[in-house]
Design an enzyme around this catalytic site. Sequence first.
Site, mmCIF file in Angstrom:
data_model
loop_
_atom_site.group_PDB
_atom_site.id
_atom_site.type_symbol
_atom_site.label_atom_id
_atom_site.label_comp_id
_atom_site.label_asym_id
_atom_site.label_seq_id
_atom_site.Cartn_x
_atom_site.Cartn_y
_atom_site.Cartn_z
ATOM 1 N N GLY A 15 12.362 -10.739 -0.401
ATOM 2 C CA GLY A 15 13.081 -9.559 -1.235
ATOM 3 C C GLY A 15 12.868 -8.844 -2.523
ATOM 4 O O GLY A 15 13.525 -8.286 -3.077
ATOM 5 N N SER A 16 11.818 -9.971 -2.944
ATOM 6 C CA SER A 16 11.298 -9.385 -4.469
ATOM 7 C C SER A 16 11.198 -7.776 -4.613
ATOM 8 O O SER A 16 11.258 -7.625 -6.036
ATOM 9 C CB SER A 16 10.534 -10.379 -4.907
ATOM 10 O OG SER A 16 9.206 -9.712 -3.905
ATOM 11 N N ASN A 17 10.556 -7.497 -3.963
ATOM 12 C CA ASN A 17 10.626 -5.617 -4.217
ATOM 13 C C ASN A 17 11.902 -4.719 -4.192
ATOM 14 O O ASN A 17 12.531 -4.666 -5.250
ATOM 15 C CB ASN A 17 9.732 -5.307 -3.429
ATOM 16 C CG ASN A 17 8.369 -4.825 -3.864
ATOM 17 O OD1 ASN A 17 7.747 -4.365 -4.200
ATOM 18 N ND2 ASN A 17 7.194 -6.054 -2.779
ATOM 19 N N HIS A 112 2.268 -1.826 -0.209
ATOM 20 C CA HIS A 112 1.505 -2.809 1.236
ATOM 21 C C HIS A 112 0.738 -3.151 0.338
ATOM 22 O O HIS A 112 0.152 -2.581 -0.587
ATOM 23 C CB HIS A 112 0.246 -1.225 2.273
ATOM 24 C CG HIS A 112 -0.475 -2.493 2.681
ATOM 25 N ND1 HIS A 112 -0.135 -3.588 4.117
ATOM 26 C CD2 HIS A 112 -1.356 -2.891 3.273
ATOM 27 C CE1 HIS A 112 -1.138 -4.247 4.495
ATOM 28 N NE2 HIS A 112 -2.171 -3.659 4.126
HETATM 29 C C1 GAR Z 1 5.248 -7.162 0.018
HETATM 30 O O1 GAR Z 1 4.257 -8.075 -0.545
HETATM 31 C C2 GAR Z 1 4.594 -6.123 0.940
HETATM 32 O O2 GAR Z 1 4.293 -4.886 0.296
HETATM 33 C C3 GAR Z 1 4.247 -6.900 1.967
HETATM 34 O O3 GAR Z 1 5.247 -7.718 2.329
HETATM 35 C C4 GAR Z 1 5.258 -7.900 0.545
HETATM 36 C C5 GAR Z 1 7.430 -8.365 1.052
HETATM 37 O O4 GAR Z 1 7.025 -9.259 -0.607
HETATM 38 N N1 GAR Z 1 4.209 -5.853 3.102
HETATM 39 C C6 GAR Z 1 3.463 -5.519 3.866
HETATM 40 O O5 GAR Z 1 3.019 -6.301 4.138
HETATM 41 C C7 GAR Z 1 3.604 -4.050 5.141
HETATM 42 N N2 GAR Z 1 2.648 -4.242 5.811
HETATM 43 P P1 GAR Z 1 9.261 -8.825 -0.887
HETATM 44 O O6 GAR Z 1 10.035 -9.304 0.591
HETATM 45 O O7 GAR Z 1 8.537 -10.061 -2.062
HETATM 46 O O8 GAR Z 1 9.375 -7.703 -1.136
#
Ligand code: GAR
Length: 195
Positions: A15-17, A112
Amino acid sequence: MDRPRRVAILASGSGSNFEAIVRYAREHAWPVSFTLLTDRPRARVVRRANRLGVPTVILPSRRFPSREAYDRALFAELQALEPLDLVVLAGYMKILPPEIVRHFAKRMVNIHPSLLPRYPGLHAIERAFRAGEKKTGVTVHWVDEGVDTGPVIAQVEVPILPEDTLETLEARVHEAEHRIYPRVIGELLGLPTDG
Ligand code: GAR
């Protein structure tokens, strides 16, 4: 400009994004109400949402008798949140069924960690690193019925340096994600960003 916007964020992992988006929205006083939807009750994103006071809908996918039943429940929760201005996928690790994708056509975005169309799917950063690429990056795109195939909205390159390890590269790709995703979302919603 002051019309309240409604945004659903779907996430399955750290969930950092999600956190970067919510923090950016608050720093810029966006009139947006967020709701988190997740398929993973124990994911770190749930703790982040609790800390940030973001309402959360938890649909533990393993408790549903079938994938179809889970997808129906997810669709019902999303429809209950309408009118939604945007549905934001932020590390949501399931493929959405066509009914949901069609319903939210041009209202659903994904991030992505590669320069699509290179390295769609899982482990994109690691695959670019192991292939000896000189650069990778981040793509924000509209969601269509394929896997990481929808029209590109924005991309940012991240160089792969000779001294990089997978960990240092991952950290820089995630930093790039946290910079680009909130800004793109702001632009799509017609809200102020700092460029
Ligand atoms: C992120 O790097 C995002 O780009 C990737 O999952 C990660 C989630 O990180 N998504 C994919 O690969 C989609 N195909 P987060 O949970 O820390 O936001």
